[in-house]
Design an enzyme around this catalytic site. Sequence first.
Site, PDB file in Angstrom:
ATOM      1  N   HIS A 153     -23.784  60.925  52.278  1.00  0.00           N
ATOM      2  CA  HIS A 153     -24.991  60.733  53.102  1.00  0.00           C
ATOM      3  C   HIS A 153     -24.580  61.002  54.552  1.00  0.00           C
ATOM      4  CE1 HIS A 153     -28.603  59.161  54.875  1.00  0.00           C
ATOM      5  NE2 HIS A 153     -27.927  58.213  55.514  1.00  0.00           N
TER       6      HIS A 153
ATOM      7  N   VAL B 284     -34.517  47.824  59.065  1.00  0.00           N
ATOM      8  CA  VAL B 284     -34.710  48.336  57.694  1.00  0.00           C
ATOM      9  C   VAL B 284     -35.187  47.200  56.791  1.00  0.00           C
ATOM     10  CG1 VAL B 284     -33.582  49.322  55.658  1.00  0.00           C
ATOM     11  CG2 VAL B 284     -33.038  50.225  57.928  1.00  0.00           C
ATOM     12  N   ALA B 285     -34.526  46.047  56.911  1.00  0.00           N
ATOM     13  CA  ALA B 285     -34.919  44.898  56.077  1.00  0.00           C
ATOM     14  C   ALA B 285     -36.362  44.491  56.364  1.00  0.00           C
ATOM     15  CB  ALA B 285     -33.966  43.729  56.319  1.00  0.00           C
TER      16      ALA B 285
ATOM     17  N   ASP C  83     -32.482  60.897  51.538  1.00  0.00           N
ATOM     18  CA  ASP C  83     -32.269  62.347  51.676  1.00  0.00           C
ATOM     19  C   ASP C  83     -33.024  63.102  50.576  1.00  0.00           C
ATOM     20  OD1 ASP C  83     -29.860  61.995  53.640  1.00  0.00           O
ATOM     21  OD2 ASP C  83     -29.372  60.789  51.894  1.00  0.00           O
TER      22      ASP C  83
ATOM     23  N   GLY D  98     -26.080  50.394  54.428  1.00  0.00           N
ATOM     24  CA  GLY D  98     -25.422  50.387  55.748  1.00  0.00           C
ATOM     25  C   GLY D  98     -24.426  51.534  55.855  1.00  0.00           C
TER      26      GLY D  98
ATOM     27  N   ALA E 182     -32.417  40.397  59.191  1.00  0.00           N
ATOM     28  CA  ALA E 182     -33.266  40.327  60.385  1.00  0.00           C
ATOM     29  C   ALA E 182     -33.372  41.691  61.063  1.00  0.00           C
ATOM     30  CB  ALA E 182     -32.713  39.295  61.366  1.00  0.00           C
ATOM     31  N   GLY E 183     -32.800  42.713  60.452  1.00  0.00           N
ATOM     32  CA  GLY E 183     -32.799  44.044  61.066  1.00  0.00           C
ATOM     33  C   GLY E 183     -34.059  44.829  60.732  1.00  0.00           C
TER      34      GLY E 183
END
Length: 328
Positions: A186, A15-16, A158, A129, A12-13
């Site tokens: 990262h 990025v998703a 990146d 994440g 539900a974020g």
Amino acid sequence: MKTVRVAVTGAAGQVAYAMLGRLASGEIFGPDTKVILHLLEITPALPALEGTAMELDDCGFPTLGGIVMTDDPMKAMDGVNFALLVGAFPRKAGMERKDLLEKNAEIFVGQGKALAAKAASDVRILVVGNPCNTNCLIAYSNGRDIPAERWTAMTRLDHNRARSALAKKAGVGNEAVTCVTIWGNHSNTQFPDFTNAKINGKPATDAITDRAWLETEFVPMIQTRGAAVIKARGASSAMSAANGALDHVKSLVTPTPAGDWISAATISKGEYGIPAGMVFGYPCTSDGQGNLTIVEGLSHDEFGKAKLAATLKELQEEREAVKPMLPE
Ligand code: NAD
Ligand code: LMR
């Protein structure tokens, strides 16, 4: 029709949200593969996840084969062929990614165990994440029944950033830039390697002769790009992050073109003098069957060697900080 099951955590974020429609649309696995999405969220986010699932249904994608929604990692990882571990708290302005270590590490213990217990025998895992290298190390260490070479963390964003910045400086299209590598973590210690990169098939340093720009502007710009996006947007990257993750999955299922490579953090077997077992960003090629091979034989000048040493040191410090979560 083939079927592929793809777990996405943090579904539900943001990025998703930028990822799920593209995953379901046939863009990644092709028009002849049904994608069944396994969406994992924490319990309070399940109502918002329902909304995302409604939107996925409303897209009417012929390639969407079903949606599983759950707050149980064991259910989410059941039978999955790919697992994209996105769910974690993103950093805010002023934070470094390693500041998230304590907050996010626990998530990856449970998900590593769930993957080992439940995933399909051919599963491939990408950790997005943050701090993604060390979260991947935690998940892998708790999910050792899955072979080491199946675990990766994302340096593809990146990589894409570096490619685009070099293209812009040289006044060429992005496609002219090849053989970019993101070495190490990262984080702001990563080494975006311009010394082995190519522009129109020749050393990038032939096209961009300003070494001072490469060392003192290009490298820090890529290292701190995530923070610059957070400052500008007020939120961490989402469209480009989702794109990086999808590029990574596409690369797993498509052979890497000859003469080029991609960047991915994988579990070291000692390549380039990195201690075995570290999750380290390397140049890799894919056979298109989900298998990455680290490109060997590249060399580094004194500048590059110092950068590699710095990013390794940071990863070793991160590993030390999460040691209690790393079963032998
Ligand atoms: P977000 O806050 O919008 O979404 C994160 C989601 O994860 C939330 O919906 C939250 O409820 C969920 N979540 C939290 N704990 C969970 C758990 N245990 N199981 C399942 N879901 C859980 O954040 P975002 O912007 O989507 O970013 C997600 C992560 O991706 C962050 O850690 C961010 O730093 C990282 N990120 C990495 C890269 C990269 O290049 N590696 C790029 C961008 C973002
Ligand atoms: C990025 O590189 O954009 C992400 O890792 C988010 C962040 O915290 O920088």
